[in-house]
Design an enzyme around this catalytic site. Structure first.
Site, PDB file in Angstrom:
ATOM      1  N   HIS A  32      -3.740   8.225  -0.797  1.00 36.17           N
ATOM      2  CA  HIS A  32      -4.706   8.476  -2.190  1.00 36.17           C
ATOM      3  C   HIS A  32      -5.411   9.808  -1.805  1.00 36.17           C
ATOM      4  O   HIS A  32      -5.819  10.165  -0.913  1.00 36.17           O
ATOM      5  CB  HIS A  32      -5.504   7.450  -2.611  1.00 36.17           C
ATOM      6  N   ASP A  52     -11.148   9.260   4.440  1.00 38.59           N
ATOM      7  CA  ASP A  52     -10.581   8.235   3.541  1.00 38.59           C
ATOM      8  C   ASP A  52     -10.184   8.929   2.179  1.00 38.59           C
ATOM      9  O   ASP A  52     -11.289   9.077   1.454  1.00 38.59           O
ATOM     10  CB  ASP A  52     -11.633   7.193   3.346  1.00 38.59           C
ATOM     11  N   GLU A  62      -7.723   5.548  -6.271  1.00 38.75           N
ATOM     12  CA  GLU A  62      -7.697   4.383  -5.554  1.00 38.75           C
ATOM     13  C   GLU A  62      -8.858   3.551  -5.429  1.00 38.75           C
ATOM     14  O   GLU A  62      -9.337   2.324  -5.410  1.00 38.75           O
ATOM     15  CB  GLU A  62      -7.189   4.872  -4.212  1.00 38.75           C
ATOM     16  N   GLU A  63     -10.057   4.713  -5.338  1.00 35.82           N
ATOM     17  CA  GLU A  63     -11.261   4.002  -5.055  1.00 35.82           C
ATOM     18  C   GLU A  63     -11.892   3.188  -6.101  1.00 35.82           C
ATOM     19  O   GLU A  63     -12.952   2.483  -5.793  1.00 35.82           O
ATOM     20  CB  GLU A  63     -12.369   5.366  -4.346  1.00 35.82           C
ATOM     21  N   ASP A 121      -3.188   4.379   4.345  1.00 31.92           N
ATOM     22  CA  ASP A 121      -4.680   4.537   4.225  1.00 31.92           C
ATOM     23  C   ASP A 121      -5.464   4.392   5.345  1.00 31.92           C
ATOM     24  O   ASP A 121      -4.874   4.961   6.572  1.00 31.92           O
ATOM     25  CB  ASP A 121      -5.196   3.328   3.126  1.00 31.92           C
ATOM     26  N   HIS A 150     -16.617   5.286   4.238  1.00 38.33           N
ATOM     27  CA  HIS A 150     -17.616   5.503   2.872  1.00 38.33           C
ATOM     28  C   HIS A 150     -18.826   5.934   3.503  1.00 38.33           C
ATOM     29  O   HIS A 150     -19.797   5.712   2.606  1.00 38.33           O
ATOM     30  CB  HIS A 150     -17.800   4.178   2.017  1.00 38.33           C
TER      31      HIS A 150
END
Lengths: 345, 341
Positions: A67, A178, A210-211, A233, A317
């Site tokens: 992503h 990420d 995606e998130e 991922d 994150h």
């Protein structure tokens, strides 16, 4: 192998791409993809898509996915004093927000503004053991209400931007690793496939959103209708306080996903290839759906046989996500070898 | 040098309390040949500059060189480094940050357990400082020990940035603002002979100012500082304390000092006469070197002038440049009046 992960990730992570507003990150990734897939383009949803030239009409199609979006914030209110109120765009960790430097992409990205997340000074009392709620935090762009409203529109995105930096032992830290790490790994795989013969027609997507719920990947998969898919991922690398059974170890290679939602034979094949070729790898067992694009892709149309390979990443994150370059190299090597082995029956 | 450039240079230097060396060396390089100076046993820099006349009253202007930061205390088996705060640092501004070994390019990160793996309660709990570790990328305690031995000072890795309408964000604005003003005064022609001190260890208990004032023995002192401004949406009324853009803050009382009333009034009178915006604080909060200086020997008549600063003691403090300039103007006006009292 001459693929330069540091340089590739520098390009990819420098571009902003908060979920739903991936334009800049997608453009950077599309440019890199076009070196391998002449038809590379950005689709209507914001996914970067392309296919490798292939003369074998009867090869099965395999879709590679990573992503392109990243977590960030979205402006939903501007106070009279010019402070911006935001919501999370993806799973923002509110514990890291106080007094962070942010970049606001004002007026749809036309005005790039520096700002600071407010933090409540200690004299105001309050409970310093409590993380500040997103409700109590604002972005201070150093402007009064009038100027703020001229420079920022509701719906604009904001990001905590930390430049990619090398840590000891060939590790990289920064924002959006990420899943720009996944994008970089797939580009490295494509690079390797220039000299190796794969057993698939290869389609690639760097999917959007995606998130916010694996939204782009399903649409991309629908358009490609692949026989197989492999999503790349990031996943949790062990740090203090985490459960070892939920984590991989940074530097020990790709985490091969094993889950009821993934194709068992593909997972087994990946493990087999790693063992046979002596590529460092680890297994990540999940009891249900994976929480990655693999879930959306495998459920596309009448179903797609899907595998998941994850890159171990620390501090997910946060603006200081951390990965190991060795893991990127080993993940790319594993996937390239897998693609050169006969498809699972 | 322009005040803004001076501030940028000063903020980008690292000078955690007890390790102010880089800041002191820079300041010395700036004043060398323009004033006479000595350093005392704690590391305070004591400067004397001759003016056009001898003053009626011996005046000291003081600012502190040190900044809050971190110090390495222990090496974990996984290669991460335990830290303690040097000065008042809220752990909430450490999580998810980059830090650097002071005055080097060696960067480490302060990470957290992934938000995905937390319970709802844990998600809303601020990490405690003692739980936070710096990850330099090392894999063993030994490797970490070589890179970052115990006692290594760590600074926030944020660069000085101008933003918004005339705002500046940087670490260490507390109190490089004061240092920048002092340097610019030392650069200029002074009306009266004046003493200046650039002191150490303010953030761990006003320690440098105590010995510096003892050595200088002033009759009057003006402390140049930054002070908490909470003019943000989550604070109301008196809890906003003071506001950016409203000029220098003249204090009547804080947690370490009740300021000399005559000087307090003189400062506001000066502001009025010279048409400089000025404000005071609406809470008795914070404290500064005045606490040590006004009690030196038989006592020193002391006033503090501060630049209002948001998010004090964080990696991203914010000031308005206009306030810095106006603070300097007020200092200039006030110093001449004090010297001729």
């Amino acid at each position: 192998m001459s693929f330069d992960f540091r340089q590739t990730l520098e390009i990819l992570t420098a571009a902003n791409g908060v979920a739903g507003e991936e334009t800049n990150a997608a453009a950077a990734a599309c440019k890199l993809l076009s070196a391998y897939a002449p038809d590379a383009r950005v689709d209507d949803f914001g996914n970067v898509v392309g296919t490798l030239p292939c003369e074998e009409a009867d090869f099965p199609t395999l879709l590679l996915d990573a992503h392109i979006d990243e977590i960030g914030m979205i402006v939903n209110y501007i106070t009279e004093d010019g402070f911006l109120k935001v919501s999370g765009c993806g799973g923002v960790d509110i514990r890291v927000l106080a007094a962070q430097r942010v970049t606001v992409y004002g007026n749809g990205g036309k005005n790039v503004l520096s700002g600071v997340m407010t933090s409540t000074p200690p004299h105001l009392g309050g409970d310093s053991t409590k993380a500040l709620e997103l409700d109590e935090i604002f972005i201070d762009i150093g402007m009064d209400g009038k100027a703020a409203k001229e420079n920022v529109r509701l719906g604009d995105r904001a990001l905590i931007e930390t430049p990619l930096t090398t840590l000891a032992g060939e590790k990289l830290t920064g924002k959006a690793l990420d899943d720009r790490s996944g994008v970089a790994v797939l580009l490295a795989v494509l690079d390797q496939l220039q000299e190796r013969k794969t057993c698939y027609k290869i389609a690639v997507q760097f999917s959007a959103q995606e998130e916010t719920g694996e939204r782009g990947a399903g649409l991309g998969a629908y358009a490609v209708s692949p026989d197989y898919a492999l999503a790349v991922d990031v996943s949790f690398a062990l740090t203090a306080g985490e459960k070892p059974e939920k984590c991989g170890i940074l530097g020990k290679g790709a985490m091969i996903g094993v889950s009821p939602a993934l194709d068992r034979k593909m997972s087994d094949k990946l493990r087999e290839v790693a063992a046979r070729e002596g590529i460092p790898a680890q297994v990540e067992v999940m009891g249900g759906a994976t929480g990655t694009n693999a879930d959306a892709i495998s459920g596309s149309k009448t179903g797609v046989r899907t595998a998941l390979v994850s890159i171990p990443l620390k501090y997910m994150h946060t603006p200081v996500e951390t990965i190991s370059v060795a893991d990127l190299e080993n993940t790319a090597e594993l996937i390239a070898r897998f693609l050169c082995a006969a498809p699972v029956s | 040098m322009k005040l803004k450039q001076e501030l940028e240079t000063l903020c980008n230097l690292d000078g955690i309390s007890g390790y102010e060396d880089a800041v002191r060396a820079y300041i010395i390089s700036r004043i060398d040949g323009r004033a006479v100076y000595t350093t005392d046993n704690l590391g305070n820099l004591i400067v004397f500059k001759k003016g056009a006349k001898a003053p009626e009253n011996k005046l000291l202007l003081s600012a502190h060189m040190d900044e809050v930061g971190l110090i390495a205390t222990y090496h974990n088996a996984d290669g991460t480094v335990k830290i303690a705060a040097v000065g008042g640092v809220d752990a909430r501004v450490l999580a998810g940050r980059r830090v650097r070994i002071a005055n080097t390019q060696t960067v480490g990160v302060i990470g957290l357990r992934a938000v995905h793996n937390l319970t709802k309660e844990e998600k809303n709990k601020a990490p405690k400082a003692e739980e936070l570790c710096v990850d330099f990328g090392c894999e063993t305690a030994k490797e970490a020990e070589e890179l970052c031995p115990q006692g290594t000072f760590l600074a926030f890795d944020t660069a000085y940035t101008a933003f918004g309408n005339g705002k500046i964000t940087a670490k260490a604005l507390d109190d490089r603002c004061g240092c920048a003003i002092l340097l610019s005064l030392i650069d200029s022609e002074l009306e009266y002979d004046t003493w200046f001190t650039f002191v150490v260890q303010e953030e761990i208990g006003l320690r440098g100012a105590k010995t510096a004032a003892f050595g200088v023995e002033p009759e009057y002192c003006m402390v140049l500082e930054t002070t908490t401004a909470a003019d943000i949406p989550s604070a109301e009324d008196e809890k906003r304390v003071c506001a950016l853009g409203a000029g220098p803050v003249i204090s009547y009382m804080d947690r370490t000092t009740i300021y000399n009333k005559k000087l307090y009034e003189l400062a506001f009178a000066t502001a009025r006469e010279e048409e400089i915006p000025a404000q005071t604080k609406t809470m008795i909060a914070g404290g500064n070197d005045a606490g040590a200086i006004h009690l030196s020997k038989t006592g020193v008549k002391t006033i503090a002038l501060s630049v209002p600063c948001r998010y004090l003691h964080s990696p991203s403090c914010v000031i308005a440049y206009a306030d810095l300039k106006n603070t300097k103007r007020l200092v200039k006006g006030l110093m001449n009046r004090i010297c001729s009292l």
